[in-house]
Every structure is written in C-alpha cells, then in structure tokens.
Design an enzyme around this catalytic site. Structure first.
Site, PDB file in Angstrom:
ATOM      1  N   HIS A   1      -8.254  -5.569  -1.603  1.00 42.46           N
ATOM      2  CA  HIS A   1      -6.965  -5.011  -1.182  1.00 42.46           C
ATOM      3  C   HIS A   1      -6.308  -5.859  -0.096  1.00 42.46           C
ATOM      4  O   HIS A   1      -5.095  -6.086  -0.135  1.00 42.46           O
ATOM      5  CB  HIS A   1      -7.212  -3.584  -0.677  1.00 42.46           C
ATOM      6  CG  HIS A   1      -5.983  -2.802  -0.365  1.00 42.46           C
ATOM      7  ND1 HIS A   1      -5.173  -2.270  -1.328  1.00 42.46           N
ATOM      8  CD2 HIS A   1      -5.433  -2.436   0.822  1.00 42.46           C
ATOM      9  CE1 HIS A   1      -4.176  -1.611  -0.766  1.00 42.46           C
ATOM     10  NE2 HIS A   1      -4.304  -1.698   0.545  1.00 42.46           N
TER      11      HIS A   1
ATOM     12  N   SER B   1       0.851  -1.179   0.000  1.00 43.50           N
ATOM     13  CA  SER B   1       0.000   0.000   0.000  1.00 43.50           C
ATOM     14  C   SER B   1       0.897   1.242   0.000  1.00 43.50           C
ATOM     15  O   SER B   1       1.795   1.341  -0.829  1.00 43.50           O
ATOM     16  CB  SER B   1      -0.958  -0.044   1.195  1.00 43.50           C
ATOM     17  OG  SER B   1      -1.948   0.946   1.105  1.00 43.50           O
TER      18      SER B   1
END
Length: 426
Positions: A358, A190
């Site tokens: 994610h 991320s």
C-alpha cells in the site's frame, strides 16, 4: 476554567498549536445558520508553520479558513480547510488534496496535524510529501478537514460536501464574489481517494458552478466491507476500529447497534490505533463474528460504499492501484470499473501496477497522477474507459525526471525512517 487556562499555558510553553478540541477557531460562529454553503465564516494565518518530518515544503503563505458546509442530514457545519500558497503560484490552478486521515478524532485532522510532527500525526506527515510535490508544480493547494467537526470517517456524502464547500470557500477567500476562472483538480490516496470520488459524484447537483477538471486518486476503497475483511488480523487491523467509531460518530442508530457486538473502542489517530490492535483478530475477536451481517450495520456501511451508488463521476478520473495491494482488494476495483464503464459518458483511466504494498503504491502512483493532472489543465482530449497494466506506475508516460526522482528518494527516506514504523510493532 482553571483546566482550560492550564491547557492554554501548557500549549504556549511547549510551542505547539492549540488542540482543535479547545481552539475556538474550530467552533461555528453565531451566524452559521444564516450563511450560505461555501461561505467563509472565519480565516486566519496558519498559527504555526506547516512542518514535515520528511521534506521541506515550498510555501509562501498558509491560511486556515472555516467554511459553511453540511452533514448527511443537511444540518449546518463549520469545516476547517488549510490553503497553501507556493512561491510564484498560479491562482487559477487549485488542487483540492484529500489527506488520508482515516481517523475518527478531531485532533487527527489535517489542519492540526500538519503543524505537529509526531507519531500520532504520522499519516498526515507522510501526506505532506505528496503535498510538497504539488506545491513544487506552482499549484495552490487546499487541504480540507473533510471528516468535519465530528470526525465522521468514512461517511462518503459528508466528505464530498466538505470537499466541495472548501473549494468554494477557497475561491471566495481570494475573490469575494466567488466568480472566477479557477480550475480545480481533486487528488487523494486511500480514503482521501474515496472522499475525492464522492465529491466528483455529487458535484453536478451540489456545486455545479465549480470547474473541476478531473480527479486523480490512488488505492480507493469501493467496498468498505471487503476492505475490513482484507485488513483483519493484519498490521492495519486497527483501521476497523476507526471505521466503526467514525460511522458511530455520524449515525446514532449505528452506534446503538454496534454496542451489541462489542464494547466501544477508544478513539485514536491511524498509527497509534494500528499499533494498539496490531495483528489482532477484530471480527470474531474484538467484535462479535456476526457484526458485519447485522442489518443495521450492513446497511449503514453499504450507503457509504462507492459500489452501492449508481451515480458516477461526471468529470475525468485517473485511478492508480496495485494488483497486489494488501488493504484494498483489486477485485473491487474491477467491479467499480465494470459498474462505471457500463454507463454513458464515463471517462476513466486505470493505471494498474505491481507495487508490492500500500505504501509503495502511493509513491509510485503519485507522479503519474500529477502528470495526468498537468494534462487536464490543458484540456487534453480524453474519452471512454482505459485500463493499462505496468510493472510500476513510475513508468507512466510523460513523468518529469525530477518528479520521478523526488518520489523515489522520498519513498526510500520513509522506508529508512524505522524509528516511526518500529512503533507499530511494540
């Protein structure tokens, strides 16, 4: 003074570490300006054990160091980093792990959060699962507070400086001369991926003496504006608040301009702020609809975009990303691939898979990243650009069975831990 003493007393009674905002270790020493980049200014044993709500960590020793670094205007900073030593570890193999803090608040920093398991520190607690996997390989790990004392998420170049100076500081911590045969790999997911890639880009000019063998990253964010547009009105809308607040922490002109497009929002760690703004409309709601088209706002964001710099990493890069990632659009990854691979000397491997979100993508890609790094220690030959499609990156060739099982079971454990994820819907 009374309030300060009361806070210390309360902290002692509750048996938790001092918050960085009142912990003198986080303050720069008087000789900051006479020190060199990467110098160790202070060090201490970890005040409290590194504690994960999910896994046991194979740690023999843990230290915190304060290191001289700088911001984007070359002003001196003191950066805190955490060094983790595994049992029977190899000091010549160092991982700089950039945690996905994603928060503009010092009390969300990894050095503090990894000692305090709670909903407020949940993002670092999840990251400790990955760190445990690294330590199990016998690798030393340094986790820098790369956002710095002003929590400047998501400022690219300062993140890079902090990462590189923390590596310098770690090497000096074990060898006062700073001369060593330590090989270092960068790893992040991320925004931790973005910090890692910025470090790989500026390293040749900023810290050429470091022997970086490669950067393994997942779900990077090449375009902050595209990311904002993607997460708006979703479960992670609050990230937009953290992005704006983090940029405002670094750039006064950005802060002054942002006020014209909506009131400054409260500072918070990732999960609490996402709970507060759960599925809210941010652009055209909390903030004026024109905020992203304002020249000051747009220019400040663009200088922190990976896609806005022509400089490219001079070390091998492994990048894993899901085609269906709901936060960082895959189209931006393809743009980054095109930009980088159009230049000579780029060494990029993209591992694309079909992970459905994610979080799942992080767990499916991390064993592939670790496997790739293992090959880099051995200087395996790499060259050019490579893009491979898989159903899941768990299928990446060469992953050790125990590593695959560890990340599969850890993913299931996190998914089952509803008492934390349910907090985001209240």
């Amino acid at each position: 003074m009374f309030v300060f003493l009361a806070l210390i007393t309360l902290t002692t009674c509750l048996q938790i570490p001092l918050n960085p905002t009142i912990d003198d270790f986080y303050n720069p020493p008087k000789d900051l300006e006479t020190s060199q980049l990467g110098d160790v200014l202070k060090w201490r044993k970890m005040p409290f054990p590194v504690t994960s709500m999910f896994v046991n960590l194979p740690i023999s020793n843990a230290w915190q160091i304060s290191v001289r670094s700088q911001d984007t205007l070359n002003n001196s900073l003191a950066i805190v980093a955490t060094i983790l030593e595994p049992p029977n570890g190899d000091k010549n193999k160092l991982i700089s792990h950039q945690a996905f803090e994603n928060s503009p608040l010092l009390s969300c920093s990894p050095s503090y959060s990894m000692q305090v398991p709670s909903f407020e520190t949940f993002q670092i607690q999840a990251d400790l699962i990955f760190i445990s996997g690294l330590l199990s390989q016998g690798w030393y790990v340094v986790v820098p507070d790369y956002e710095g004392p002003n929590s400047v998420f998501p400022v690219g170049r300062q993140s890079a400086y902090s990462v590189l100076d923390s590596i310098r500081g770690t090497i000096k911590f074990f060898n006062s001369t700073g001369n060593s045969t330590v090989k270092t790999a960068l790893l992040g997911y991320s925004y931790g991926a973005v910090a890692s890639l910025w470090a790989s880009i500026v390293q040749p000019n900023y810290a050429p003496e470091l022997e970086l063998v490669g950067a393994a990253v997942g779900c990077t964010i090449p375009n902050i504006t595209a990311f904002i547009e993607k997460v708006d009105e979703g479960p992670y809308s609050g990230l937009i608040v953290n992005i704006f607040n983090g940029l405002a922490n670094e750039y006064r002109h950005f802060r002054d301009r942002l006020i014209h497009f909506g009131a400054l929002q409260p500072l918070g760690c990732l999960f609490p702020i996402c709970r507060k703004f759960f599925f809210q409309k941010m652009i055209g709601g909390v903030y004026d609809a024109q905020v992203l088209t304002d020249e000051t706002i747009k220019e400040t964001i663009e200088i922190n975009n990976l896609l806005s710099t022509r400089a490219v990493p001079q070390i091998p890069v492994f990048l894993f990303h899901s085609k269906f990632n709901e936060m960082s659009p895959f189209l931006e990854i393809l743009k980054l691939e095109k930009l980088w691979c159009s230049q000579l000397g780029v060494n990029l491997e993209i591992a694309e898979d079909m992970s459905y979100n994610h979080m799942v993508e992080a767990f499916s890609g991390m064993p592939a990243a670790i496997t790739w790094i293992e090959k880099r220690w051995n200087n395996s030959t790499l060259g050019g650009c490579k893009h491979v499609h898989r159903l899941s990156n768990f299928e990446y060739p060469g992953i050790a069975p125990f590593l695959s099982q560890y990340f599969r079971s850890s993913l299931q454990m996190v998914l089952n831990n509803n008492r934390y994820f349910n907090n985001t819907t209240r």
